[in-house]
Design a protein around this motif. Structure first.
Motif, PDB file in Angstrom:
ATOM      1  N   ALA A  14      14.376  15.164  -8.763  1.00 58.38           N
ATOM      2  CA  ALA A  14      13.180  16.101  -8.113  1.00 58.38           C
ATOM      3  C   ALA A  14      11.928  15.848  -8.356  1.00 58.38           C
ATOM      4  N   ILE A  15      11.991  15.082  -9.307  1.00 59.50           N
ATOM      5  CA  ILE A  15      10.471  14.289  -9.687  1.00 59.50           C
ATOM      6  C   ILE A  15      10.076  12.674  -9.024  1.00 59.50           C
ATOM      7  N   LEU A  16      11.573  12.400  -9.176  1.00 62.53           N
ATOM      8  CA  LEU A  16      11.284  10.568  -8.045  1.00 62.53           C
ATOM      9  C   LEU A  16      11.241  11.235  -6.827  1.00 62.53           C
ATOM     10  N   ILE A  17      11.239  12.682  -6.324  1.00 62.54           N
ATOM     11  CA  ILE A  17      10.807  12.986  -4.882  1.00 62.54           C
ATOM     12  C   ILE A  17       9.624  13.982  -4.924  1.00 62.54           C
ATOM     13  N   PHE A  18       9.032  14.221  -6.178  1.00 65.58           N
ATOM     14  CA  PHE A  18       7.810  14.994  -6.104  1.00 65.58           C
ATOM     15  C   PHE A  18       6.711  13.416  -6.411  1.00 65.58           C
ATOM     16  N   GLY A  19       7.539  12.737  -7.166  1.00 64.27           N
ATOM     17  CA  GLY A  19       6.319  10.956  -6.872  1.00 64.27           C
ATOM     18  C   GLY A  19       5.788  10.738  -6.084  1.00 64.27           C
ATOM     19  N   MET A  20       7.230  10.492  -4.936  1.00 61.05           N
ATOM     20  CA  MET A  20       6.855   9.568  -3.885  1.00 61.05           C
ATOM     21  C   MET A  20       6.176  10.732  -2.885  1.00 61.05           C
ATOM     22  N   ALA A  21       6.050  11.972  -2.994  1.00 60.38           N
ATOM     23  CA  ALA A  21       5.214  12.613  -2.172  1.00 60.38           C
ATOM     24  C   ALA A  21       3.920  12.647  -2.618  1.00 60.38           C
ATOM     25  N   LYS A  22       3.849  12.349  -3.846  1.00 63.08           N
ATOM     26  CA  LYS A  22       2.068  11.890  -4.013  1.00 63.08           C
ATOM     27  C   LYS A  22       2.210  10.903  -4.014  1.00 63.08           C
ATOM     28  N   VAL A 209       7.328   6.059 -11.362  1.00 61.89           N
ATOM     29  CA  VAL A 209       8.525   5.408 -11.033  1.00 61.89           C
ATOM     30  C   VAL A 209       8.631   6.202  -9.455  1.00 61.89           C
ATOM     31  N   GLY A 210       8.140   7.528  -9.515  1.00 61.59           N
ATOM     32  CA  GLY A 210       8.482   8.181  -8.418  1.00 61.59           C
ATOM     33  C   GLY A 210       7.266   7.658  -7.535  1.00 61.59           C
ATOM     34  N   VAL A 211       5.770   7.867  -7.916  1.00 59.29           N
ATOM     35  CA  VAL A 211       4.787   7.767  -7.138  1.00 59.29           C
ATOM     36  C   VAL A 211       4.534   5.787  -6.565  1.00 59.29           C
ATOM     37  N   ARG A 212       5.313   4.955  -7.496  1.00 53.85           N
ATOM     38  CA  ARG A 212       4.945   3.526  -7.904  1.00 53.85           C
ATOM     39  C   ARG A 212       5.856   3.572  -6.079  1.00 53.85           C
ATOM     40  N   LEU A 213       6.633   4.497  -6.574  1.00 55.09           N
ATOM     41  CA  LEU A 213       8.523   4.365  -5.502  1.00 55.09           C
ATOM     42  C   LEU A 213       7.596   4.872  -3.628  1.00 55.09           C
ATOM     43  N   GLY A 214       6.964   5.818  -4.507  1.00 52.28           N
ATOM     44  CA  GLY A 214       6.216   6.295  -2.655  1.00 52.28           C
ATOM     45  C   GLY A 214       5.523   4.739  -1.927  1.00 52.28           C
ATOM     46  N   PHE A 215       4.847   4.348  -2.785  1.00 51.20           N
ATOM     47  CA  PHE A 215       4.307   3.974  -1.616  1.00 51.20           C
ATOM     48  C   PHE A 215       4.787   2.441  -1.415  1.00 51.20           C
ATOM     49  N   TYR A 216       6.089   2.044  -2.257  1.00 49.71           N
ATOM     50  CA  TYR A 216       7.310   1.038  -2.253  1.00 49.71           C
ATOM     51  C   TYR A 216       7.171   1.154  -0.048  1.00 49.71           C
ATOM     52  N   LEU A 217       7.970   2.682  -0.347  1.00 50.97           N
ATOM     53  CA  LEU A 217       9.152   3.117   0.467  1.00 50.97           C
ATOM     54  C   LEU A 217       7.931   3.144   1.923  1.00 50.97           C
ATOM     55  N   LEU A 218       6.570   3.697   1.657  1.00 51.07           N
ATOM     56  CA  LEU A 218       6.031   3.271   2.645  1.00 51.07           C
ATOM     57  C   LEU A 218       5.645   2.916   3.595  1.00 51.07           C
ATOM     58  N   HIS A 219       6.125   1.977   2.923  1.00 53.12           N
ATOM     59  CA  HIS A 219       5.766  -0.005   4.069  1.00 53.12           C
ATOM     60  C   HIS A 219       7.755  -0.157   4.130  1.00 53.12           C
ATOM     61  N   LYS A 220       8.577  -0.269   3.191  1.00 51.31           N
ATOM     62  CA  LYS A 220       9.967  -0.498   3.847  1.00 51.31           C
ATOM     63  C   LYS A 220      11.187   0.509   4.732  1.00 51.31           C
ATOM     64  N   VAL A 221      10.647   1.537   4.012  1.00 54.48           N
ATOM     65  CA  VAL A 221      12.044   2.600   5.313  1.00 54.48           C
ATOM     66  C   VAL A 221      11.168   3.268   6.221  1.00 54.48           C
ATOM     67  N   SER A 222      12.046   3.760   6.970  1.00 56.52           N
ATOM     68  CA  SER A 222      11.255   4.726   7.875  1.00 56.52           C
ATOM     69  C   SER A 222      11.106   6.347   7.530  1.00 56.52           C
ATOM     70  N   GLU A 223      10.068   6.734   7.337  1.00 57.52           N
ATOM     71  CA  GLU A 223       9.802   7.655   7.285  1.00 57.52           C
ATOM     72  C   GLU A 223      10.263   8.719   7.773  1.00 57.52           C
ATOM     73  N   LYS A 224      10.795   8.598   9.141  1.00 57.48           N
ATOM     74  CA  LYS A 224      11.132   9.652  10.027  1.00 57.48           C
ATOM     75  C   LYS A 224      12.539  10.541   9.289  1.00 57.48           C
ATOM     76  N   THR A 225      13.303   8.353   8.823  1.00 51.00           N
ATOM     77  CA  THR A 225      14.988   8.855   8.287  1.00 51.00           C
ATOM     78  C   THR A 225      14.883   9.660   6.978  1.00 51.00           C
ATOM     79  N   ILE A 226      13.870   9.135   6.222  1.00 55.09           N
ATOM     80  CA  ILE A 226      13.875   9.874   4.912  1.00 55.09           C
ATOM     81  C   ILE A 226      13.342  11.389   4.724  1.00 55.09           C
ATOM     82  N   TYR A 227      12.135  11.927   5.945  1.00 55.80           N
ATOM     83  CA  TYR A 227      12.207  13.343   6.178  1.00 55.80           C
ATOM     84  C   TYR A 227      13.635  13.652   6.657  1.00 55.80           C
TER      85      TYR A 227
END
Length: 254
Positions: A14-22, A209-227
């Protein structure tokens, strides 16, 4: 401190997901966090544990998007948010845990349905005092109780089609201020007891970790897939909370 393993099984993602959104990845998927944690503890306690963690996320997000925010929208959204927080601090105390579960479930399900079936807008909307004030107040209310202010703010900002960094920076400023303001009513209501604060401290390292993971995934994984994945599970969690809250309310009142 909470020691139930099932709680941490729910809280860490839950916190990782929130951080990814941030961090700019997934936007509104942060709404899944309190519903997910509510599978293990009460929604009220989940919100209290999350708030100090969100402040850490806000600090990282503010640094990441420094200087990138839309001043006219912030001036419109924040006054409405203050009104919403005041209303939330008054209204949420009169709701039982089952009613809050139902409220969270309804928000989660409606947000998923809106994401799946909303029509695409042909023309970008402009800044609006009326719409911004209304959605700012709704965001303040839902953010106070269950840290779910993202969907209402998205409903106002996304149709404007702001540049991505400007959008995320505006969101970062808005929620940083909102979360600091929320410290006042949360403290007055005694939400920060030793159990909640110690549990938040244990989970705190997951936040950056969640926030930085969000920055990383933003450029590495399809956002549509994660959505698609996140909204599917958010829908399932929302249905589960509606069932649990409805069952509890039924047994209480009938």
């Amino acid at each position: 401190m909470i020691i139930d393993p099932f709680f941490y099984l729910c809280a860490v993602p839950a916190i990782l997901i929130f951080g990814m959104a941030k961090g700019g990845f997934g936007g509104g998927i942060a709404v899944v966090s309190v519903p997910l944690m509510s599978l293990a503890i009460s929604p009220i306690q989940a919100a209290a544990i999350l708030l100090p963690i969100l402040l850490v996320m806000d600090a990282v997000a503010l640094w990441s998007f420094r200087g990138q925010w839309d001043r006219p929208n912030i001036k419109i959204l924040l006054p409405g948010a203050v009104i919403g927080i005041v209303l939330g601090s008054i209204g949420f105390r009169y709701l039982s845990e089952d009613m809050i579960r139902i409220l969270i479930g309804v928000i989660a399900v409606l947000f998923c349905l809106n994401y799946w079936f909303k029509p695409s807008s042909a023309k970008a909307q402009g800044v609006s005092i009326i719409r911004g004030g209304f959605w700012g107040a709704v965001a303040g209310f839902t953010s106070f109780g269950i840290h779910a202010g993202g969907p209402p703010v998205n409903m106002y900002l996304l149709p404007q089609r702001l540049e991505k960094s400007l959008l995320m920076g505006t969101m970062a400023i808005f929620f940083a201020v909102v979360n600091v303001i929320k410290l006042i009513p949360y403290s007055l209501q005694g939400s920060f007891d030793h159990t909640n604060l110690l549990t938040a401290a244990v989970l705190m390292p997951v936040a950056p970790v969640g926030v930085r993971l969000g920055f990383y995934l933003l450029h590495k994984v399809s956002e549509k897939t994660i959505y698609r994945i996140c909204y599917f599970f958010l829908f399932i969690v929302g249905i589960k909370l509606l069932f649990d809250g409805g069952q509890g309310a039924w047994s209480t009142y009938f």
